[in-house]
Design a protein around this motif. Sequence first.
Motif, short mmCIF file in Angstrom:
data_model
loop_
_atom_site.label_atom_id
_atom_site.label_comp_id
_atom_site.label_asym_id
_atom_site.label_seq_id
_atom_site.Cartn_x
_atom_site.Cartn_y
_atom_site.Cartn_z
N ILE A 60 0.91 -1.34 0.02
CA ILE A 60 0.07 0.02 -0.13
C ILE A 60 0.80 1.27 -0.06
O ILE A 60 1.77 1.51 0.97
CB ILE A 60 -0.80 0.00 1.20
CG1 ILE A 60 -1.55 -1.20 1.10
CG2 ILE A 60 -1.78 1.22 1.11
CD1 ILE A 60 -2.75 -1.68 2.54
N SER A 61 1.03 1.92 -1.15
CA SER A 61 1.78 3.16 -1.37
C SER A 61 1.23 4.32 -0.31
O SER A 61 0.22 4.14 0.31
CB SER A 61 1.53 3.62 -2.66
OG SER A 61 0.36 4.56 -2.77
N ASP A 63 0.60 7.36 -0.84
CA ASP A 63 -0.60 8.11 -1.23
C ASP A 63 -1.91 7.16 -1.25
O ASP A 63 -2.76 7.73 -0.82
CB ASP A 63 -0.44 8.29 -2.80
CG ASP A 63 0.55 9.16 -3.24
OD1 ASP A 63 1.14 10.16 -2.05
OD2 ASP A 63 1.26 9.45 -4.32
N ASP A 64 -1.83 5.89 -1.36
CA ASP A 64 -3.22 5.26 -1.19
C ASP A 64 -3.46 5.16 0.26
O ASP A 64 -4.55 5.15 0.67
CB ASP A 64 -2.76 3.84 -1.88
CG ASP A 64 -2.97 3.76 -3.13
OD1 ASP A 64 -3.35 4.68 -3.80
OD2 ASP A 64 -2.33 2.72 -3.91
N ASN A 67 -5.64 7.88 1.76
CA ASN A 67 -6.94 7.53 1.38
C ASN A 67 -7.77 6.85 1.99
O ASN A 67 -9.16 6.55 1.93
CB ASN A 67 -7.27 7.47 -0.04
CG ASN A 67 -6.48 8.71 -0.89
OD1 ASN A 67 -7.00 9.84 -0.64
ND2 ASN A 67 -5.92 8.54 -2.01
N ILE A 68 -7.20 5.81 2.86
CA ILE A 68 -7.75 4.88 3.73
C ILE A 68 -8.24 5.22 5.05
O ILE A 68 -7.08 5.46 6.07
CB ILE A 68 -6.98 3.66 3.72
CG1 ILE A 68 -6.53 3.07 2.42
CG2 ILE A 68 -7.63 2.51 4.63
CD1 ILE A 68 -5.52 1.76 2.20
N ASP A 73 -12.91 1.94 4.09
CA ASP A 73 -11.92 2.11 2.98
C ASP A 73 -10.80 0.97 2.73
O ASP A 73 -10.40 0.57 1.81
CB ASP A 73 -11.42 3.37 3.23
CG ASP A 73 -12.39 4.65 3.14
OD1 ASP A 73 -13.21 4.53 2.52
OD2 ASP A 73 -11.97 5.82 3.55
N TYR A 77 -10.06 -1.26 -0.77
CA TYR A 77 -8.69 -1.17 -1.12
C TYR A 77 -8.24 -2.42 -1.35
O TYR A 77 -7.62 -2.75 -2.49
CB TYR A 77 -7.84 -0.11 -0.20
CG TYR A 77 -6.57 -0.03 -0.93
CD1 TYR A 77 -6.27 0.78 -1.79
CD2 TYR A 77 -5.53 -1.13 -0.40
CE1 TYR A 77 -4.87 0.76 -2.17
CE2 TYR A 77 -4.37 -1.30 -1.11
CZ TYR A 77 -3.84 -0.31 -2.14
OH TYR A 77 -2.79 -0.20 -2.92
N HIS A 81 -7.63 -4.62 -4.93
CA HIS A 81 -6.34 -4.84 -5.17
C HIS A 81 -5.95 -6.33 -5.28
O HIS A 81 -4.65 -6.70 -4.89
CB HIS A 81 -5.25 -4.10 -4.48
CG HIS A 81 -5.34 -2.59 -4.86
ND1 HIS A 81 -6.21 -1.71 -4.56
CD2 HIS A 81 -4.32 -1.80 -5.67
CE1 HIS A 81 -5.93 -0.66 -4.94
NE2 HIS A 81 -4.87 -0.46 -5.79
#
Length: 86
Positions: A60-61, A63-64, A67-68, A73, A77, A81
């Motif tokens: 999980i980057s 950036d990602d 957003n979690i 969320d 995600y 993925h």
Amino acid sequence: MATVIERVRTIVVDKLGVEEGDVEETSSFVDDLNADSLDLVELIMAFEEEFSTDDSQVEISDDDAANIRTVGDAVTYLVDHGVSES
């Protein structure tokens, strides 16, 4: 085997020390479950470890991860993925 939401809930209870009944899909890690920035990093790392397999690594980057924000969320995600509901 447990579903994705059940596995996420178990991790959240373990890492944040909250009651299982407090962990809903709409629960915000920060607002509802009182996670701080270190807790969020630990949760992301725990999700990566729990849901990675020999065949498929979950990464999980940053950036990602930003957003979690809720339990839902995280589940969305992970499923998006490639984590299967097993």
